[in-house]
Design a protein around this motif. Structure first.
Motif, mmCIF file in Angstrom:
data_model
loop_
_atom_site.group_PDB
_atom_site.id
_atom_site.type_symbol
_atom_site.label_atom_id
_atom_site.label_comp_id
_atom_site.label_asym_id
_atom_site.label_seq_id
_atom_site.Cartn_x
_atom_site.Cartn_y
_atom_site.Cartn_z
ATOM 1 N N THR A 350 49.155 -7.461 -9.867
ATOM 2 C CA THR A 350 47.830 -6.928 -9.611
ATOM 3 C C THR A 350 47.523 -7.114 -8.134
ATOM 4 O OG1 THR A 350 45.533 -6.943 -10.377
ATOM 5 C CG2 THR A 350 46.618 -9.079 -10.163
ATOM 6 N N SER A 351 46.259 -6.989 -7.757
ATOM 7 C CA SER A 351 45.856 -7.229 -6.366
ATOM 8 C C SER A 351 44.494 -7.891 -6.354
ATOM 9 C CB SER A 351 45.807 -5.908 -5.587
ATOM 10 O OG SER A 351 44.646 -5.173 -5.932
ATOM 11 N N SER A 352 44.004 -8.202 -5.162
ATOM 12 C CA SER A 352 42.706 -8.857 -5.041
ATOM 13 C C SER A 352 41.543 -7.874 -5.198
ATOM 14 C CB SER A 352 42.600 -9.570 -3.689
ATOM 15 O OG SER A 352 42.770 -8.640 -2.632
ATOM 16 N N ALA A 353 41.837 -6.585 -5.227
ATOM 17 C CA ALA A 353 40.773 -5.582 -5.390
ATOM 18 C C ALA A 353 40.104 -5.740 -6.746
ATOM 19 C CB ALA A 353 41.351 -4.182 -5.243
ATOM 20 N N SER A 354 38.836 -5.397 -6.821
ATOM 21 C CA SER A 354 38.097 -5.525 -8.074
ATOM 22 C C SER A 354 38.600 -4.501 -9.093
ATOM 23 C CB SER A 354 36.603 -5.326 -7.828
ATOM 24 O OG SER A 354 36.355 -4.031 -7.312
ATOM 25 N N GLY A 355 38.390 -4.811 -10.357
ATOM 26 C CA GLY A 355 38.809 -3.919 -11.417
ATOM 27 C C GLY A 355 40.256 -4.114 -11.824
ATOM 28 N N VAL A 356 40.682 -3.340 -12.804
ATOM 29 C CA VAL A 356 42.050 -3.445 -13.330
ATOM 30 C C VAL A 356 43.013 -2.745 -12.377
ATOM 31 C CG1 VAL A 356 43.587 -2.911 -15.247
ATOM 32 C CG2 VAL A 356 41.186 -3.509 -15.688
ATOM 33 N N ILE A 357 43.914 -3.509 -11.789
ATOM 34 C CA ILE A 357 44.974 -2.970 -10.929
ATOM 35 C C ILE A 357 46.286 -3.272 -11.633
ATOM 36 C CG2 ILE A 357 46.005 -2.940 -8.640
ATOM 37 C CD1 ILE A 357 43.072 -2.088 -8.655
ATOM 38 N N ALA A 358 46.892 -2.272 -12.206
ATOM 39 C CA ALA A 358 48.041 -2.485 -13.097
ATOM 40 C C ALA A 358 49.380 -2.527 -12.383
ATOM 41 C CB ALA A 358 48.064 -1.393 -14.161
ATOM 42 N N ASN A 359 49.411 -2.292 -11.090
ATOM 43 C CA ASN A 359 50.679 -2.348 -10.369
ATOM 44 C C ASN A 359 50.420 -2.732 -8.910
ATOM 45 O OD1 ASN A 359 53.456 -2.199 -10.144
ATOM 46 N ND2 ASN A 359 53.488 0.004 -9.744
ATOM 47 N N GLY A 360 49.817 -3.915 -8.737
ATOM 48 C CA GLY A 360 49.350 -4.314 -7.408
ATOM 49 C C GLY A 360 50.269 -5.206 -6.617
ATOM 50 N N GLY A 361 51.289 -5.778 -7.251
ATOM 51 C CA GLY A 361 52.319 -6.477 -6.483
ATOM 52 C C GLY A 361 52.114 -7.944 -6.212
ATOM 53 N N SER A 362 51.114 -8.597 -6.812
ATOM 54 C CA SER A 362 50.937 -10.025 -6.544
ATOM 55 C C SER A 362 50.298 -10.726 -7.734
ATOM 56 C CB SER A 362 50.077 -10.240 -5.300
ATOM 57 O OG SER A 362 48.745 -9.834 -5.529
ATOM 58 N N CYS A 363 50.335 -12.054 -7.692
ATOM 59 C CA CYS A 363 49.625 -12.863 -8.680
ATOM 60 C C CYS A 363 48.235 -13.173 -8.126
ATOM 61 C CB CYS A 363 50.369 -14.173 -8.945
ATOM 62 S SG CYS A 363 52.012 -13.961 -9.659
ATOM 63 N N ARG A 364 47.213 -13.000 -8.942
ATOM 64 C CA ARG A 364 45.841 -13.187 -8.473
ATOM 65 C C ARG A 364 44.958 -13.726 -9.603
ATOM 66 N NH1 ARG A 364 45.002 -12.431 -2.825
ATOM 67 N NH2 ARG A 364 46.539 -10.882 -2.140
ATOM 68 N N ASN A 365 43.902 -14.435 -9.201
ATOM 69 C CA ASN A 365 42.820 -14.785 -10.106
ATOM 70 C C ASN A 365 41.685 -13.796 -9.898
ATOM 71 O OD1 ASN A 365 44.184 -16.940 -11.185
ATOM 72 N ND2 ASN A 365 43.175 -18.480 -9.923
ATOM 73 N N LYS A 366 41.135 -13.266 -11.004
ATOM 74 C CA LYS A 366 40.115 -12.220 -10.903
ATOM 75 C C LYS A 366 39.013 -12.482 -11.928
ATOM 76 C CE LYS A 366 41.581 -8.095 -9.886
ATOM 77 N NZ LYS A 366 42.233 -6.770 -9.831
ATOM 78 N N LYS A 367 38.024 -11.617 -11.954
ATOM 79 C CA LYS A 367 36.982 -11.729 -12.969
ATOM 80 C C LYS A 367 36.487 -10.342 -13.370
ATOM 81 C CE LYS A 367 32.843 -12.210 -10.041
ATOM 82 N NZ LYS A 367 31.666 -13.048 -9.742
ATOM 83 N N TYR A 368 35.995 -10.238 -14.621
ATOM 84 C CA TYR A 368 35.469 -8.997 -15.179
ATOM 85 C C TYR A 368 34.227 -9.328 -16.013
ATOM 86 C CZ TYR A 368 40.300 -7.587 -14.232
ATOM 87 O OH TYR A 368 41.509 -7.355 -13.627
ATOM 88 N N LYS A 369 33.329 -8.394 -16.104
ATOM 89 C CA LYS A 369 32.213 -8.572 -17.011
ATOM 90 C C LYS A 369 32.716 -8.545 -18.451
ATOM 91 C CE LYS A 369 28.212 -7.102 -14.340
ATOM 92 N NZ LYS A 369 27.017 -6.228 -14.291
#
Length: 473
Positions: A350-369
């Motif tokens: 995924t990536s650091s961008a908000s929302g679901v990124i299904a092929n972003g190339g990195s490990c990240r911590n994220k949040k969603y409503k």
């Protein structure tokens, strides 16, 4: 309780470990790397001498790092040298470099934590070595929760223990740098430890909190939660263990490599969000339970959903440590925590961008409503049950080279994702028929000690079948 031992490096040159053992030695802490982040030229000989003479071993690294990236490199070098070898005592971070001291307590804290995370993630104990002055004036209170080995000896050091200088804290005391013992020419550091790591018994049963924390911490580590340096996918199979080198968007990762080595489809060069979650579960629970949680089609998010629905673990509400599935099986992550508004996740590819990124190339911590329409549901995981099978199930790297051709003798034969009838079948080719030919690549024992073959089907699909129903052609 006091255990007397020594610490050694190339300065002691060749050591007669048989004489050292005969003299009586409770432990030895060996320098593993030196300046330039290269292996101590006597480390292998010292490690071999200690193990052959049954002297418990730990290692230390005199750190020259001046930033987090450099200390991470030092830690990874240690892990690569040890390469899974057993040591009874910790990996000690030696903090005494004057240039490092000028960085200040906060920087030292962050660097030590970055070093620790890599060491602990590799399965080793962690400790810190420093002198009394460093402990009192440089080491912050946050670090003092860890095991400290303190150096303090008189100016007129005669190689003996001077009781009045004994620190009243720490798990060990280096009381001399000029001791003389049989088997070592010249002087050697002498120590007394109050904690016998070699006698520490493993817990008979891990608690729910321990396993859940291990799973969460592992995700945080690869997301760069404390270091600010997340793991990035690679453009080729080079530097797979390095977090930053050889980055690209060709879906090469250490996770796929490791999963492949465990006899599973790691799918190197393909989207890896599910493989990453599976890799974490194997590290925490062992291969058998990870397969039971995600199923034999763990590398495909839709398969994971269907498997969970069949097993009754598919839920519409979050739970700490659960898997979270997005957009009709387009992406997967895990739940770090949640509150009344958000669910906080750890994701791969995924990536650091908000929302679901299904092929972003990195490990990240994220949040969603919690109300996000992107969330399909959750796979709940029981962190309080199941045995830890890491030591037996991931220790062997299975060969994918065919050794002989076998013929199926049963009317129907299940092809499973791991040795044992309790494991799910593989998705690509779950069933063989009588008379089918397969390539037998390796042999392994199941939990019940029965023999199973690791086979190749149609030249490209790999799985496990009971050896009872395969006859050599």
């Amino acid at each position: 309780m006091e255990i007397k031992g020594i610490d050694v490096s190339a300065w002691q040159k060749k050591i007669d470990w048989k004489k050292v053992a005969a003299y009586g030695m409770g432990f030895t802490i060996i320098r593993i790397t030196e300046a330039g982040n290269v292996i101590d030229p006597y480390f292998e000989a010292n490690y071999k001498g200690c193990t052959e003479n049954k002297i418990p071993v730990g290692v230390y690294r005199y750190s020259y790092a001046m930033n987090i990236a450099e200390i991470q490199s030092e830690a990874r070098k240690i892990v690569s040298i040890l390469n899974g070898r057993k040591i009874q005592y910790p990996v000690f971070l030696d903090l005494e470099y004057n240039s490092q001291r000028r960085l200040g307590a906060e920087s030292i804290h962050k660097m030590a934590e970055a070093f620790r995370e890599i060491i602990v993630a590799a399965g080793y104990e962690f400790g810190i070595y420093c002198n009394l002055d460093w402990y009192n004036t440089v080491i912050c209170s946050h670090l003092k929760k860890y095991d400290f080995w303190i150096a303090r000896y008189p100016t007129n050091d005669k190689g003996i223990l001077v009781e009045r200088l004994r620190p009243d804290f720490g798990i060990g005391w280096q009381y001399s740098s000029k001791a003389v013992i049989p088997g070592i020419s010249g002087k050697v550091d002498r120590n007394v430890f109050y904690k016998d790591y070699s006698k520490t018994e493993p817990k008979k049963e891990e608690t729910t909190v321990d396993k859940l924390k291990e799973f969460t911490d592992l995700g945080d580590y690869y997301a760069g939660e404390t270091t600010g340096t997340p793991y990035l996918e690679k453009k080729s199979a080079a530097y797979l263990d390095d977090f930053q080198k050889n980055t690209g968007y060709n879906n090469y990762t250490k996770f796929a490599r490791d999963v492949n080595s465990w006899g599973q489809p790691g799918c190197q060069g393909q989207p890896w969000c599910a493989v990453y979650q599976f890799w974490k579960l194997v590290k925490v629970f062992g291969l058998a339970k990870a397969l039971q949680i995600m199923g034999g089609g763990f590398y495909n998010c839709r398969n994971v959903t269907r498997h969970a629905q069949t097993k009754g673990t598919w839920k519409k509400t979050p739970k700490k440590g659960a898997l979270i599935i997005f957009r009709n099986g387009a992406h997967i992550g895990s739940v770090r925590k949640f509150d009344t508004t958000y669910v906080y996740t750890n994701e791969g590819n995924t990536s650091s961008a908000s929302g679901v990124i299904a092929n972003g190339g990195s490990c990240r911590n994220k949040k969603y409503k919690l109300t996000s329409r992107d969330i399909d549901g959750y796979v709940w995981i029981d962190y309080g049950t199941g045995t830890d099978q890491k030591s037996t199930e991931t220790a062997k790297t299975l060969s994918k080279t065919p050794k002989w051709v076998g013929k199926v003798t049963a009317t129907e034969l299940n092809v499973r994702s791991w040795a044992g009838k309790e494991n799910p079948t593989i998705k690509k080719w779950p069933l063989l028929k009588k008379g089918n030919l397969v390539d037998v690549c390796d042999t392994i024992k199941a939990a019940d000690k029965s023999s199973w073959y690791y086979i190749r089907i149609a030249g490209k699909y790999y799985g496990f079948v009971s050896a009872t129903y395969i006859k050599k052609q």
